[in-house]
Design an enzyme around this catalytic site. Structure first.
Site, PDB file in Angstrom:
ATOM      1  N   SER A  30       5.496  48.214 -28.775  1.00  0.00           N
ATOM      2  CA  SER A  30       6.564  49.163 -29.083  1.00  0.00           C
ATOM      3  C   SER A  30       7.098  49.938 -27.888  1.00  0.00           C
ATOM      4  O   SER A  30       8.199  50.463 -27.938  1.00  0.00           O
ATOM      5  CB  SER A  30       6.076  50.145 -30.141  1.00  0.00           C
ATOM      6  N   HIS A  80       6.583  45.640 -35.614  1.00  0.00           N
ATOM      7  CA  HIS A  80       7.902  45.805 -34.988  1.00  0.00           C
ATOM      8  C   HIS A  80       8.685  44.493 -34.995  1.00  0.00           C
ATOM      9  O   HIS A  80       9.485  44.247 -34.089  1.00  0.00           O
ATOM     10  CB  HIS A  80       7.766  46.324 -33.555  1.00  0.00           C
ATOM     11  N   LYS A 112       8.887  50.229 -41.475  1.00  0.00           N
ATOM     12  CA  LYS A 112       9.901  50.084 -40.412  1.00  0.00           C
ATOM     13  C   LYS A 112      11.122  49.346 -40.983  1.00  0.00           C
ATOM     14  O   LYS A 112      11.865  49.927 -41.747  1.00  0.00           O
ATOM     15  CB  LYS A 112       9.264  49.401 -39.202  1.00  0.00           C
TER      16      LYS A 112
END
Ligand code: PLP
Length: 399
Positions: free
Chosen positions: A186, A214, A245
């Site tokens: 990240s 991610h 996310k």
């Protein structure tokens, strides 16, 4: 505790806090006054948001909100139970099945968060006879999950395949070996070298675990994540990821993989057995998020175009950025206080980004992290690019 001891305890905590505050490591929470999105009303005014993990703009997508509303009517608000007591609805099983289909695995188990998925993984599967080989820059939840288990821990330098191989050689004497890595890291937006990792795993008789938080839902051609981007969909044994996310950004996480693995997690994984079921609202909304992604590539395509435009523009503006086509775009500054000044200056221009410095990233590699979303319009990206172009040239040269 005696009164004396209690006073000493509080004063010890105050001193620690003061230290954090005075060394510029204090994390302030900025209030936002509107729903999550590209345009935010905040206590600092109206801001253009470049720091959410809302990669597809699903956090407030009308169809997701509608599914959440319907779930509230159909299933009510709270589960008030763990899964094996009276906390399983049909939609929990549907979501598990949908994820398994999406990732081409045999089965999936839901958790309250990906942090919990990682926390309940290693301890359940491994004993002191086994080994975990972990990338040094892995997410805190992998690190903590590995700490909880009795297996021997090896750490390899970030993305260093030669070093990984050395560690795999040292780990040969253990019964089972799991290589654990983030799919996308990240702080840099770099993608794990999963094809090489899988090759090494084959050569050294090891299993591969990827945390694709991610990447799940938006990265790779159809949003299957870094495993799709690196073309290793059926070579990775265990995938963990989050719903917090790209997949609507509510909360929740999962572990997906072989039936044998998921079966044992359902019986033994402590955050699954001892923590509440995912709420029906989140479960239904996440189901809708996966449907939206599966039925149309439009959002993924738009994100991809946005990322391409933003990356190309800031490279032409003279900024150094790391490669890989991920929507995490760190602008490397170097010095921590310069990075903070740049973030403050951008904030004054209405652009919401965060500066990251030591200990979150290595010393002297302070950076500003932009996160691009499918919800950004070209005009939004142009505002950010032109603000970056207007920064002092010395800042760019210092990169
Ligand atoms: C965000 C993130 C997590 C935590 O996910 P939650 O569902 O919010 O707990 C875990 N691992 C990685 C790699 C992440 O980026």
């Amino acid at each position: 505790m005696t009164k004396q001891n209690t006073i000493s305890f509080y004063s010890h905590l105050r001193a620690q806090f003061k230290d954090i505050y005075e060394s510029d490591h204090y994390k302030e929470e900025h209030f936002i006054l509107s729903p999550q999105g590209v345009h935010l009303f905040t206590v600092k005014g109206k801001l253009l948001n470049f720091c959410a993990n809302n990669y597809l703009g699903l956090a407030n997508h009308p169809e997701i909100i509608e599914s959440a509303r319907k779930a509230l009517d159909l299933y009510g608000y709270g589960m008030a139970s763990v899964r094996f007591i009276c906390g399983t609805h049909e939609i929990h099983k549907q979501l598990e099945q949908k994820i398994s289909n999406f990732l081409q695995t045999e089965d999936t188990i839901l958790y309250s968060s990906c942090f919990d998925a990682n926390g309940g993984l290693f301890e359940t599967l491994l004993t002191e006879k086994d080994a975990v080989i972990s990338d040094r820059l892995n997410h805190a939840s992998i690190i903590d999950g590995v700490r909880l288990c009795k297996a021997t821990r090896f750490r390899y330098n970030h993305a260093d395949m030669t070093h990984l191989e050395t560690k795999l050689k040292s780990a040969q004497k253990y019964r089972y070996r799991i290589i654990a890595t983030d799919g996308v890291f990240s702080m840099d937006g770099d993608v794990a070298l999963l094809n090489e990792i899988c090759d090494l795993a084959d050569r050294y008789n090891s299993y591969v675990m990827v945390d694709d938080s991610h990447a799940t839902g938006f990265f790779g051609n159809t949003g299957r994540g870094s495993i799709e981007y690196r073309n290793v969909i059926n070579r990775v044994g265990i995938i963990t990821s989050t719903f917090g996310k790209a997949l609507g950004g509510g909360s929740g996480g999962f572990t997906s993989g072989r039936k044998e693995v998921i079966d044992i997690l359902r019986q033994r994984s402590r955050p699954y057995l001892y923590s509440n079921s995912l709420s029906p609202i989140t479960t239904a909304a996440t189901l809708k998020a996966i449907d939206l992604i599966s039925n149309s590539r439009n959002l993924i395509k738009k994100l991809h175009e946005n990322v391409k435009y933003f990356r190309t523009s800031i490279i032409s503006a003279g900024f150094k950025i790391k490669p890989d086509n991920h929507p995490i775009v760190p602008i490397m500054i170097g010095d921590a206080s310069t990075a903070k000044n740049v973030a403050d200056q951008l904030l004054l221009e209405g652009i919401y980004v965060i500066a990251f410095s030591y200990p979150v990233v290595p010393k002297d590699t302070a950076r500003i992290r932009f996160q691009i979303s499918a919800a950004h319009e070209k005009a939004d990206l142009e505002v950010a690019v032109s603000a970056l172009e207007n920064l002092q040239p010395s800042i760019i040269n210092g990169s």
